[in-house]
Motif scaffolding. Structure first.
Motif, short mmCIF file in Angstrom:
data_model
loop_
_atom_site.label_atom_id
_atom_site.label_comp_id
_atom_site.label_asym_id
_atom_site.label_seq_id
_atom_site.Cartn_x
_atom_site.Cartn_y
_atom_site.Cartn_z
N VAL A 11 -7.33 -12.92 3.94
CA VAL A 11 -7.55 -11.95 2.86
C VAL A 11 -7.17 -12.55 1.51
CG1 VAL A 11 -6.86 -9.70 1.96
CG2 VAL A 11 -7.23 -10.00 4.41
N LEU A 12 -6.09 -13.31 1.47
CA LEU A 12 -5.61 -13.89 0.22
C LEU A 12 -6.53 -15.00 -0.30
CD1 LEU A 12 -1.79 -14.09 1.01
CD2 LEU A 12 -2.93 -12.46 -0.50
N LYS A 13 -7.20 -15.69 0.60
CA LYS A 13 -8.02 -16.83 0.19
C LYS A 13 -9.42 -16.45 -0.30
CE LYS A 13 -5.80 -20.15 3.32
NZ LYS A 13 -6.01 -21.01 4.52
N ILE A 14 -9.93 -15.31 0.16
CA ILE A 14 -11.32 -14.92 -0.15
C ILE A 14 -11.43 -14.36 -1.57
CG2 ILE A 14 -13.20 -13.35 0.47
CD1 ILE A 14 -12.28 -13.56 3.37
N LYS A 15 -12.51 -14.69 -2.22
CA LYS A 15 -12.85 -14.08 -3.52
C LYS A 15 -13.68 -12.83 -3.22
CE LYS A 15 -12.79 -18.33 -6.24
NZ LYS A 15 -11.63 -17.93 -7.05
N TRP A 16 -13.12 -11.69 -3.48
CA TRP A 16 -13.75 -10.43 -3.11
C TRP A 16 -14.71 -9.94 -4.19
CZ3 TRP A 16 -13.16 -9.40 1.80
CH2 TRP A 16 -12.04 -9.90 2.46
N ASP A 17 -15.85 -9.45 -3.72
CA ASP A 17 -16.85 -8.88 -4.66
C ASP A 17 -16.60 -7.40 -4.89
OD1 ASP A 17 -18.61 -11.28 -4.92
OD2 ASP A 17 -18.83 -10.98 -2.76
N VAL A 18 -16.23 -6.69 -3.81
CA VAL A 18 -15.94 -5.26 -3.91
C VAL A 18 -14.68 -4.96 -3.11
CG1 VAL A 18 -16.76 -2.90 -3.49
CG2 VAL A 18 -18.41 -4.70 -4.08
N ILE A 19 -13.76 -4.22 -3.73
CA ILE A 19 -12.54 -3.78 -3.05
C ILE A 19 -12.47 -2.26 -3.14
CG2 ILE A 19 -10.02 -3.88 -2.98
CD1 ILE A 19 -10.16 -6.60 -4.34
N VAL A 20 -12.33 -1.61 -2.00
CA VAL A 20 -12.24 -0.15 -1.94
C VAL A 20 -10.81 0.23 -1.56
CG1 VAL A 20 -13.12 1.98 -0.89
CG2 VAL A 20 -14.66 0.02 -1.24
N VAL A 21 -10.20 1.12 -2.34
CA VAL A 21 -8.84 1.58 -2.04
C VAL A 21 -8.89 3.06 -1.66
CG1 VAL A 21 -6.47 1.88 -2.87
CG2 VAL A 21 -7.82 -0.08 -3.66
N ASP A 22 -8.79 3.31 -0.36
CA ASP A 22 -8.73 4.69 0.14
C ASP A 22 -7.71 4.76 1.27
OD1 ASP A 22 -9.20 7.34 0.36
OD2 ASP A 22 -11.22 7.19 1.19
N GLY A 23 -6.66 4.01 1.13
CA GLY A 23 -5.59 3.97 2.11
C GLY A 23 -4.46 3.15 1.53
N PRO A 24 -3.27 3.32 2.07
CA PRO A 24 -2.90 4.18 3.19
C PRO A 24 -2.78 5.63 2.75
CG PRO A 24 -0.95 3.13 2.30
CD PRO A 24 -2.12 2.56 1.54
N GLY A 25 -2.21 6.47 3.62
CA GLY A 25 -2.05 7.88 3.29
C GLY A 25 -1.19 8.07 2.06
N GLY A 26 -1.55 9.07 1.26
CA GLY A 26 -0.78 9.34 0.04
C GLY A 26 -0.72 10.81 -0.27
N ASP A 27 -0.77 11.65 0.79
CA ASP A 27 -0.84 13.09 0.59
C ASP A 27 0.50 13.80 0.73
OD1 ASP A 27 -0.53 12.75 3.28
OD2 ASP A 27 -2.55 13.41 3.81
N GLY A 28 1.59 13.07 0.78
CA GLY A 28 2.91 13.69 0.88
C GLY A 28 3.99 12.71 0.47
N PRO A 29 5.17 13.19 0.14
CA PRO A 29 6.25 12.32 -0.34
C PRO A 29 6.69 11.28 0.67
CG PRO A 29 7.06 14.55 0.04
CD PRO A 29 5.58 14.62 0.13
N GLU A 30 6.55 11.57 1.97
CA GLU A 30 6.98 10.63 2.99
C GLU A 30 5.88 9.66 3.41
OE1 GLU A 30 10.09 10.38 3.72
OE2 GLU A 30 10.61 12.15 2.54
N SER A 31 4.65 9.88 2.97
CA SER A 31 3.55 8.97 3.31
C SER A 31 3.71 7.66 2.54
CB SER A 31 2.21 9.62 2.96
OG SER A 31 2.14 9.90 1.58
N PRO A 32 3.07 6.57 2.99
CA PRO A 32 3.27 5.26 2.34
C PRO A 32 2.91 5.24 0.87
CG PRO A 32 2.19 5.01 4.46
CD PRO A 32 2.21 6.47 4.17
N GLY A 33 1.89 6.00 0.50
CA GLY A 33 1.43 5.96 -0.89
C GLY A 33 0.59 4.72 -1.17
#
Length: 292
Positions: free
Chosen positions: A203-225
């Motif tokens: 993951v660190l070596k690849i040049k990414w064209d598109v990155i989607v951020v829809d994780g991890p969970g962020g719907d509560g204070p105890e979730s990873p955010g």
């Protein structure tokens, strides 16, 4: 010509009754009573109106209080508390048709491409097909979701990522990132507390064209955010060449603030629903994550 005679009226003349003080008093007294009655009625009406307005204001304040209790809160720095997300979106993880079309169009413009996705929701299972011929990588922290991509085909990889933060720590982590030079998005070091360690080398070596951020969970204070995910997306995008970073759930405070901080509002090129699309140009070469 007959001499002029003074005007005279009999004692029982109606005119005398009208001009007499007693008659005048009998006429004005009912008027006074009527006026007094009208004044009391107006006063009662005003009091009732004031009472209704007070009740309406109290109901409105109560409604606002109840509503705002579901939204994220930024606690003052003097209390050294955390920025948390208390609004729950557990039952609303489905992308709308417009959002799905919006994301698909961004990928299709670059397909076949290198596509990195933080999070593995059901609707994202279609993304490898949209990016046919390209490389699609999913980063997920929940083991049960990793099973969904088994046998999906060539060009698809899934890695488990472990997040050591929680949404309630967001405000503290943001303060740390702003004052610590190790959290620069131009390079990646383990000294930055917001950086996600244990990333696959691929993951660190690849040049990414598109990155989607829809994780991890962020719907509560105890979730990873998503503090670390957005930060990592910002670092990885700056090693690419015009990388699109698409962040979901930007109606929430953490996603919004951390996107502004690490993706920069000036790079925001489009949006749809709860998606923001940032276009980030090529920067210095990414420095591999090293343990200090």
């Amino acid at each position: 010509m007959p001499p002029e005679e003074p005007l005279s009226y009999p004692l029982n003349s109606p005119l005398l009754h009208i001009l007499s003080p007693k008659s005048s008093l009998n006429l004005t007294l009912p008027q006074k009573k009527s006026f007094l009655k009208m004044s009391l009625t107006k006063r009662k009406s005003i009091l009732i109106l004031v009472f209704i307005l007070v009740i309406a204001s109290l109901i409105r304040v109560l409604r606002i209080t109840i509503t705002t209790s579901y939204f994220p809160n930024v606690v003052s720095s003097s209390m050294d508390h955390d920025l948390i997300t208390t609004r729950s979106n557990v039952s609303d993880k489905t992308l709308s048709e417009k959002e799905l079309t919006f994301l698909s169009d961004i990928i299709l413009q670059k397909s076949p491409c290198n596509l990195l996705v933080f999070g593995l929701e059901d609707q994202y299972l279609k993304l490898p097909t949209i990016n046919k011929g390209g490389a699609t990588v999913f980063l997920e922290d929940k083991p049960e979701k990793l099973m969904k991509m088994k046998g999906n085909g060539d060009g698809v990889q899934v890695f488990r990522i472990r997040y050591k933060t929680s949404a309630k720590e967001a405000y503290k982590l943001l303060k740390h990132a702003r004052r610590d030079s190790s959290c620069s998005v131009r390079r990646l070091t383990s000294k930055c507390k917001i950086a996600v360690t244990g990333f696959p080398k691929e993951v660190l070596k690849i040049k990414w064209d598109v990155i989607v951020v829809d994780g991890p969970g962020g719907d509560g204070p105890e979730s990873p955010g998503r503090m670390g995910a957005i930060y990592m997306a910002g670092v990885l995008a700056r090693s690419g060449n015009g990388t699109n970073v698409v962040v979901h759930d930007v109606d929430r405070m953490i996603e919004k603030w951390f996107s502004w901080e690490f993706l920069s509002e000036k790079n925001l090129v489009s949006s749809k629903g709860k998606f923001w699309n940032f276009k980030i140009g090529q920067r210095k070469k990414l420095v591999s994550l090293k343990r200090s």
